[in-house]
Design a protein around this motif. Structure first.
Motif, PDB file in Angstrom:
ATOM      1  N   THR A  68      35.739  68.245  52.864  1.00 19.45           N
ATOM      2  CA  THR A  68      35.415  69.642  52.568  1.00 19.45           C
ATOM      3  C   THR A  68      36.295  70.171  51.443  1.00 19.45           C
TER       4      THR A  68
ATOM      5  N   ASP B 243      27.724  70.426  52.615  1.00 20.88           N
ATOM      6  CA  ASP B 243      28.761  69.977  53.548  1.00 20.88           C
ATOM      7  C   ASP B 243      28.139  69.752  54.924  1.00 20.88           C
ATOM      8  N   GLU B 244      27.950  68.492  55.272  1.00 19.89           N
ATOM      9  CA  GLU B 244      27.350  68.090  56.549  1.00 19.89           C
ATOM     10  C   GLU B 244      26.076  68.878  56.849  1.00 19.89           C
TER      11      GLU B 244
HETATM   12 MG   LIG Z   1      34.784  69.277  56.685  1.00 21.01          MG
END
Ligand SMILES: [Mg+2]
Ligand SMILES: Nc1ncnc2c1ncn2[C@@H]1O[C@H](COP(=O)(O)OP(=O)(O)O)[C@@H](O)[C@H]1O
Lengths: 224, 370
Positions: free
Chosen positions: A47, A168-169
């Protein structure tokens, strides 16, 4: 041509005892039309890297360029405008604005950019249709399923045709079928529109479609 | 930005209600208080304002028409009557008796008039007749209500035995404890202490276009009396009364502005706190701090305008209630509404500044945390 480059990025959180080296001399280039997958265990710095690439976090050292513009040469005043035009963010938790309908959420980046309201409405509607959620255009986020929310969020990230998508994911909160559809959408965006797409994920399916996979461990990056 | 501002505003209905209510309260406070202020001043000068005169003649050195020993000689009045440009002169005798009820004392300001001249006497009657005899009196309707009397009943002044029959009731004739009342000129003559004098006189001009000039000419010719332009007299009375009340009103005004600003400010600030994450999302997307501030300003001004609309509407209702239930004159003027609206918008602008620092400090990177 590289749309985004990161050279020798180091990011350290905290000082003294609680010092964490989240990124340790990380370099990464992403070209137009390329899908890059960043993998790595929890807490490895994924991240943090995405934040640095997205100009939301200043690294302690190293240089990020976007379309050959060194972002560190820009003032804090100019960065929001750069993000607005060049970068679309997709989050694990969708992060839709709760008071706005699906369509209005998609309109937001264009409204911020000062595009005429009638035009933003049309464009958002078209995009929602393309992503298969046209029927939910007038719904508030609280009434949408996870998959619908993420499609709306992706539409919002794509609406201004940014040259870079940073996700992000994006599939972590979705079931496998909708997760697959989301991956498909991101892949198409890179291939059909020639954009750079960077995805942080553990998702194996993304591994299958990614042009490149990089692994981060303890803030260090290596190509796989 | 308007879309985001208005959607955010209407998403939180109870918070919106609190802030609109706060603004409305401040507006009502201001509009009604100034309504009472204006109404009271207007009512206070009503007697002079409505008098059948362009010029009022007073005793020299007398500032207030009703205070001090009233002395204007009838000889002077007769001379002025002969002046060119003077159409008519009406001598008036003024008395200040009191009436009592249940140990409470009510002050009267009695003026004489000639019932055969319809232009003289009270401006209107809510009941009864202007055609009164020497034993009759016209009193304010509000006073009649307080005394529990109506037309046909009798009235006796304190320290007196003569009884007066109430022949008519005058609306809007009570102000700050003064009750403007009327008796005939001939009845009033028996109260004169200095022979051949009256309290003041109303002068009407044949050419009322240049009152100020005519007043000056008369004043120069009759230095022993005080010749006053009616309009100037009204203005003076308004100013002197206004000056004594204005500081109190200004203090209340300041409190109302503070309340209004604080309510808008606090609700906007808590809204920003609640929406920190969404502000972060907007920042990640690329909203500028300036645009964020404009959103906050829009939100504040929307709240203000809603509060203003509600407040103004309710002000009329509250004003009506006060004027009927409490017998206070309330006069809500367009002017008051205009400057209260202006002040409210200033309030909204100031309030919108309260969350500015907070907005600027929100870190969009936080949005990536779960
Ligand atoms: Mg993360
Ligand atoms: N704001 C912060 N302050 C201090 N440490 C942080 C902060 N954000 C992240 N970290 C630390 O940096 C490391 C990398 O975090 P992160 O980039 O979120 O990892 P990942 O996304 O791979 O799980 C972790 O050890 C995390 O605890």
């Amino acid at each position: 041509m590289n749309v985004i480059t990161a050279q020798n990025i180091t990011k350290i959180y905290g000082t003294g005892e609680s010092k964490v080296t989240a990124l340790d001399d990380v370099s990464l280039n992403v070209a137009a039309g390329e899908v890059v997958l960043i993998m790595g265990p929890s807490g490895s710095g994924k991240t943090t890297l995405l934040l640095v690439l997205g100009t939301l976090l200043h690294p302690d050292s190293g240089v990020v360029t976007i379309n050959e513009q060194n972002v560190h040469e820009l003032s804090n005043r100019d960065l929001p405008g750069l993000r607005l035009r060049k970068i679309g963010f997709i989050f694990q938790h969708f992060n839709l604005l709760s008071a706005l309908t699906a369509q209005e959420n998609v309109m937001v980046p264009l409204l911020i950019a000062g595009v005429k309201s009638s035009q933003t409405k049309k464009k958002a509607g078209e995009l929602l249709k393309r992503l298969g959620v046209a029927k939910r255009a007038g719904s508030l986020p609280q009434n949408l399923s996870g998959g619908e929310k993420q499609r709306v969020a992706i539409a919002r990230a794509m609406v201004g045709s940014p040259s870079i998508l940073l996700a992000d994911e994006p599939t972590a909160n979705l079931d496998s079928k909708t997760g697959h559809e989301v991956v498909e959408i991101l892949y198409k965006y890179a291939k059909e529109e020639g954009k750079a797409v960077v995805i942080v994920s553990h998702d194996q399916r993304i591994r299958d479609i990614a042009d490149r996979v990089v692994l981060i461990e303890d803030g260090k990056l290596k190509e796989v | 930005m308007f879309l985001i501002a208005s959607r955010n505003l209407f998403q939180e209905k109870s918070r919106l209600a609190v802030s609109v209510g706060g603004v409305a309260f401040a507006i009502i406070l201001m509009v009604v208080l100034f309504g009472i202020y204006n109404g009271s001043i207007d009512r206070d000068v009503k007697f002079i304002q409505e008098s059948p005169a362009d010029i009022v003649i007073l005793r020299q050195g007398m500032v207030d028409m009703y205070k001090g020993v009233p002395l204007v000689s009838l000889a002077d009045i007769e001379k002025i009557r002969q002046e060119p440009g003077v159409q008519s002169v009406t001598p008036v005798i003024s008395l200040r008796p009191a009436v009592e009820k249940d140990d409470k004392q009510y002050n009267l300001i009695i003026s004489s008039f000639d019932p055969s001249d319809l232009s003289q006497g009270p401006w209107a009657l809510s009941q009864g007749t202007k055609q009164i005899t020497d034993d009759e009196i016209l009193i304010p309707s509000a006073l009649a209500k307080k005394l529990g009397k109506s037309v046909g009943d009798t009235l006796i002044f304190s320290e007196s035995t003569k009884s007066w029959r109430i022949a008519g009731l005058v609306p809007d004739a009570s102000s700050f404890g003064n009750n403007y009342s009327w008796i005939t000129y001939s009845a009033a003559q028996s109260f004169i202490t200095v022979p051949n004098t009256v309290s003041f006189a109303f002068v009407k001009l044949t050419q009322p276009s240049d009152v100020a000039h005519e007043a000056k000419v008369l004043q120069a010719k009759y230095p022993q009396i005080n010749v006053r332009d009616k309009a100037a007299l009204v203005q003076e009375e308004k100013t002197s009364l206004g000056d004594s009340f204005l500081p109190i009103l200004q203090a209340i005004l300041a409190i109302a502005v503070l309340i209004g600003t604080a309510v808008i400010g606090i609700t906007i600030y808590t809204s920003v706190l609640d929406k920190s994450r969404e502000v972060g999302i907007l920042k990640a997307i690329g909203i500028s701090n300036k645009q964020l501030y404009l959103t906050s300003l829009t939100q504040a001004l929307l709240t203000t305008v809603l509060g203003l609309l509600v407040g103004i509407l309710l002000s009329f209702a509250v004003g009506w209630f006060i004027s009927t239930a409490l017998d206070l004159p309330v006069q809500i003027s367009q002017w008051t509404i205009a400057w209260v609206s202006g002040l409210a918008l200033v309030m909204g602008c100031i309030a919108s500044l309260i969350p500015v620092k907070r907005l600027a400090s929100i870190d969009p990177a936080e949005v990536f945390k779960s």
